[in-house]
Structure formats: structure tokens, C-alpha cells
Design a protein around this motif. Sequence first.
Motif, mmCIF file in Angstrom:
data_model
loop_
_atom_site.group_PDB
_atom_site.id
_atom_site.type_symbol
_atom_site.label_atom_id
_atom_site.label_comp_id
_atom_site.label_asym_id
_atom_site.label_seq_id
_atom_site.Cartn_x
_atom_site.Cartn_y
_atom_site.Cartn_z
ATOM 1 N N VAL A 1 41.424 37.872 44.961
ATOM 2 C CA VAL A 1 41.989 37.589 43.639
ATOM 3 C C VAL A 1 43.095 38.635 43.479
ATOM 4 C CG1 VAL A 1 41.946 37.039 41.489
ATOM 5 C CG2 VAL A 1 39.932 36.285 43.246
ATOM 6 N N TYR A 2 44.039 38.544 43.309
ATOM 7 C CA TYR A 2 45.191 39.703 43.157
ATOM 8 C C TYR A 2 45.716 39.268 41.774
ATOM 9 C CZ TYR A 2 49.072 42.611 43.162
ATOM 10 O OH TYR A 2 50.084 43.668 42.912
ATOM 11 N N ILE A 3 45.613 40.452 40.809
ATOM 12 C CA ILE A 3 46.242 40.343 39.594
ATOM 13 C C ILE A 3 47.556 41.261 39.483
ATOM 14 C CG2 ILE A 3 45.771 40.839 37.142
ATOM 15 C CD1 ILE A 3 43.036 39.901 37.600
ATOM 16 N N HIS A 4 48.569 40.660 38.894
ATOM 17 C CA HIS A 4 49.973 41.467 39.061
ATOM 18 C C HIS A 4 49.883 42.647 37.913
ATOM 19 C CE1 HIS A 4 52.275 39.513 35.760
ATOM 20 N NE2 HIS A 4 51.433 38.370 36.077
ATOM 21 N N GLY A 5 50.791 43.618 38.067
ATOM 22 C CA GLY A 5 51.240 44.315 36.920
ATOM 23 C C GLY A 5 52.375 44.094 36.117
ATOM 24 N N GLY A 6 52.971 45.145 35.753
ATOM 25 C CA GLY A 6 54.128 44.788 34.450
ATOM 26 C C GLY A 6 53.919 45.076 33.060
ATOM 27 N N ARG B 1 30.048 27.889 49.338
ATOM 28 C CA ARG B 1 29.654 28.911 50.236
ATOM 29 C C ARG B 1 30.428 29.872 50.724
ATOM 30 N NH1 ARG B 1 25.115 25.123 53.918
ATOM 31 N NH2 ARG B 1 24.263 24.135 51.991
ATOM 32 N N VAL B 2 31.296 30.311 49.785
ATOM 33 C CA VAL B 2 32.488 31.377 50.286
ATOM 34 C C VAL B 2 31.386 32.733 50.228
ATOM 35 C CG1 VAL B 2 34.371 32.729 49.307
ATOM 36 C CG2 VAL B 2 34.502 30.278 49.216
ATOM 37 N N PRO B 3 31.634 33.421 51.250
ATOM 38 C CA PRO B 3 30.764 34.584 51.314
ATOM 39 C C PRO B 3 30.933 35.810 50.528
ATOM 40 C CG PRO B 3 32.313 34.499 53.419
ATOM 41 C CD PRO B 3 32.568 33.355 52.703
ATOM 42 N N ALA B 4 32.031 36.078 49.998
ATOM 43 C CA ALA B 4 32.578 37.130 49.362
ATOM 44 C C ALA B 4 33.790 36.792 48.398
ATOM 45 C CB ALA B 4 32.755 38.330 50.123
ATOM 46 N N VAL B 5 33.947 37.241 47.236
ATOM 47 C CA VAL B 5 35.067 37.424 46.277
ATOM 48 C C VAL B 5 35.369 38.795 46.126
ATOM 49 C CG1 VAL B 5 36.371 36.755 44.234
ATOM 50 C CG2 VAL B 5 34.726 35.150 45.129
ATOM 51 N N TYR B 6 36.757 39.154 46.353
ATOM 52 C CA TYR B 6 37.397 40.766 46.248
ATOM 53 C C TYR B 6 38.315 40.555 44.859
ATOM 54 C CZ TYR B 6 34.912 41.451 50.518
ATOM 55 O OH TYR B 6 34.024 41.372 51.643
ATOM 56 N N LEU B 7 38.425 41.606 44.174
ATOM 57 C CA LEU B 7 39.366 41.617 43.401
ATOM 58 C C LEU B 7 40.249 42.931 43.256
ATOM 59 C CD1 LEU B 7 37.429 41.316 39.630
ATOM 60 C CD2 LEU B 7 38.365 39.270 41.158
ATOM 61 N N VAL B 8 41.627 42.494 43.457
ATOM 62 C CA VAL B 8 42.662 43.504 43.614
ATOM 63 C C VAL B 8 43.787 43.451 42.540
ATOM 64 C CG1 VAL B 8 44.534 44.379 45.279
ATOM 65 C CG2 VAL B 8 42.313 43.256 46.086
ATOM 66 N N GLY B 9 44.090 44.442 41.554
ATOM 67 C CA GLY B 9 44.969 44.734 40.744
ATOM 68 C C GLY B 9 45.905 45.753 40.895
ATOM 69 N N HIS B 10 47.165 45.592 40.517
ATOM 70 C CA HIS B 10 47.969 46.687 40.533
ATOM 71 C C HIS B 10 48.534 47.058 39.219
ATOM 72 C CE1 HIS B 10 52.186 48.306 40.751
ATOM 73 N NE2 HIS B 10 51.783 49.311 41.327
ATOM 74 N N GLN C 1 44.121 47.507 35.374
ATOM 75 C CA GLN C 1 43.406 47.908 34.152
ATOM 76 C C GLN C 1 42.562 46.615 34.158
ATOM 77 O OE1 GLN C 1 44.755 45.784 31.167
ATOM 78 N NE2 GLN C 1 42.731 46.408 30.259
ATOM 79 N N LEU C 2 43.118 45.366 34.246
ATOM 80 C CA LEU C 2 42.267 44.222 34.120
ATOM 81 C C LEU C 2 41.365 44.055 35.076
ATOM 82 C CD1 LEU C 2 45.468 42.020 33.514
ATOM 83 C CD2 LEU C 2 43.732 42.423 31.850
ATOM 84 N N VAL C 3 41.342 44.247 36.391
ATOM 85 C CA VAL C 3 40.351 44.092 37.216
ATOM 86 C C VAL C 3 39.252 45.419 36.904
ATOM 87 C CG1 VAL C 3 41.637 43.335 39.248
ATOM 88 C CG2 VAL C 3 41.426 45.774 39.278
#
Length: 310
Positions: free
Chosen positions: A89-94, A157-166, A171-173
Motif C-alpha cells: 500500500v503506497y500513500i503519496h505525499g505533498g 489468503r494474502v500472506p502480507a500487507v506492507y505500508l509505504v509512504g513518502h 507521517q500517515l503510515v
Amino acid sequence: MTKTHLTSVAQYFTRELADEQYNPTLWTKRLPTEELLPKHIEFTTQNSDRYRARVGSGLSQINYGEGEFLGTMDVYRTEGISEDAPIVVYIHGGWWQWFSKEQFGFIAEPFNQQGFSVYMPGYRMATDWANDAPMESILKQMQFAVAEVLSFAAKNRVPAVYLVGHSAGGQLVSMLHKTDWSKLGVTQEGRQKLKDVFSIAGLFDIRPLVNSFVNDSIKMTKESSEEVSPLLSDFPPSQTLSHLHLIIPEFDTPEFFRQTKEYHAAVLNNQQECSIFLASKCDHLDVIENLLDSSNEVLEYMLEHMNILR
């Protein structure tokens, strides 16, 4: 650690100093200051348009949230990637008031190439909320988005969820990292799907921004800034959280460095896993542009930790 025990360096900052310390374009010599942001917009727009056109039917959109927190997520799941593939999951900045999920579609490319589905939730800009708590509203909207992904992961049955934010996404992640997902209806199985969290060039104490250019349009109060500061928010009691990775570009500002080190210490003091990774020879903007390079050290670092758990 509670809010009452933490003072802010912001009380010592003049407006001029805050504007300098929290404007990353002033701290890199890669390009003249006035060219950095236009070049970044050009790069992200062109590469995202290219990738979105290329993936074709591999790009879809889903809804999440409820009421005023309704939103959409772009899902990049290219040919050969199944619904039970691990998710980024990618959360953008700005600065919570600029850009969009579409502008950063290029971020999906290196993760799709490694077999990950990529979910990019959009959020309403801080200036567009018809209430007096826009920052808290953005956070809640992102909590709804990630809750949707975690529930999907449990069901499929997804094995993993990763959070990435810039940047603002960093701050949000970091706030999402310490969210109590049970309060959003996520089952224990869903909660266990959330693995490593990567905050790239993030901020963890928002109070210094109240008296800065960032807040000219947002109009957040000191109290509001405290509510969305990872440094000031409580950790869920008796929970072992996902490993948090704080990625800081070598040419970011002194305040970004100070905040990163301070938050790293705070997370460790709360007996949680947290690492700092220095992204060498890059600044606040090209730290994510460079993710398109398959040999990029930040990309390699994230993939190394993601692949451990796949």
C-alpha cells in the motif's frame, strides 16, 4: 510517554526558521531550488502516465470508507499477479494538500515487477474538508482504506500487507502503524497481515509546521497538530507492532534528521521494532524517483525486508 511530557522545538522557531527547516528544496544542490519541484512534477507525471497506460487492464479501482470518508484506491495487479499476492500500500505525499494517487502510479512498477499487488489510496486534500479537523480527517480516511485492504487480505489468503509512504505519506503510515485496527472492525487474522511499515522522508512531530508555509492553507491548530503527530500519539496497549523502518535521504533538512532520530528513540523506548536507513546521495524528492532503478538501495532495502516474510 504522553503529550504532557513532550515539549516542542517549535516554540523556539520563528516563521522564517520554520520555513527554512521544513522546505526540503532549499537543502539539495542537485538542481537550483526553483527547478526542483517543477522537475519532480514532470518526472512523476510522465512516468506515471507511461506506466498507467502500459498496464492497461492491470489497473483497476475500488471504493473504500463510508460517509464523508468515502474514497477510491487504484489497484495495480499486472498479468501474472494473483489476488492472493502480497500487497504494497503506497500513500503519496505533498504536504497533505497537493498531488494525487495518479501522479505516483510509477511507484507501482518496481513492486509489480517483483510480484506484489500495489494499492494506492487517494485522500481528500486538507483544504477540501468542510470541517475544522482536516488532518485528523485525512488520517481517518487512510485508516478506512488500510482496513479495507487488511480485510481483503484475510479473505483472500494474502500472506502480507506492507505500508509505504513518502513525506506527508510517511507521517500517515507512521500513524497507521500504531492504529488499533480492531476498532475499525478488522479481524485478528486481518490485523496479522500487516507486516513491515516504511516511512520515507516522513515527519513525526507536526507541531513545528503550525507556524510555517505548510499551514497557510490548512489552518491547523496546535491541538490538531498534536493529534496527528506520531511522536505524541499513544501506542496500542499490550501489542507488538510491525517493524517500522524510517528511511531518511542524505540531503534532507536538519529538522527531518532530528525528527527521525527522535522518533526512532521513542519507538524503541516503547519496546517496538524500529530501524533507520540512510538513503545515500539523494534528497527529499529523488529518493522516490530513484525507485525506478532496479538496483536502487532504498528499493533493495524494502524488498529485502518484504521478501523475508513472503
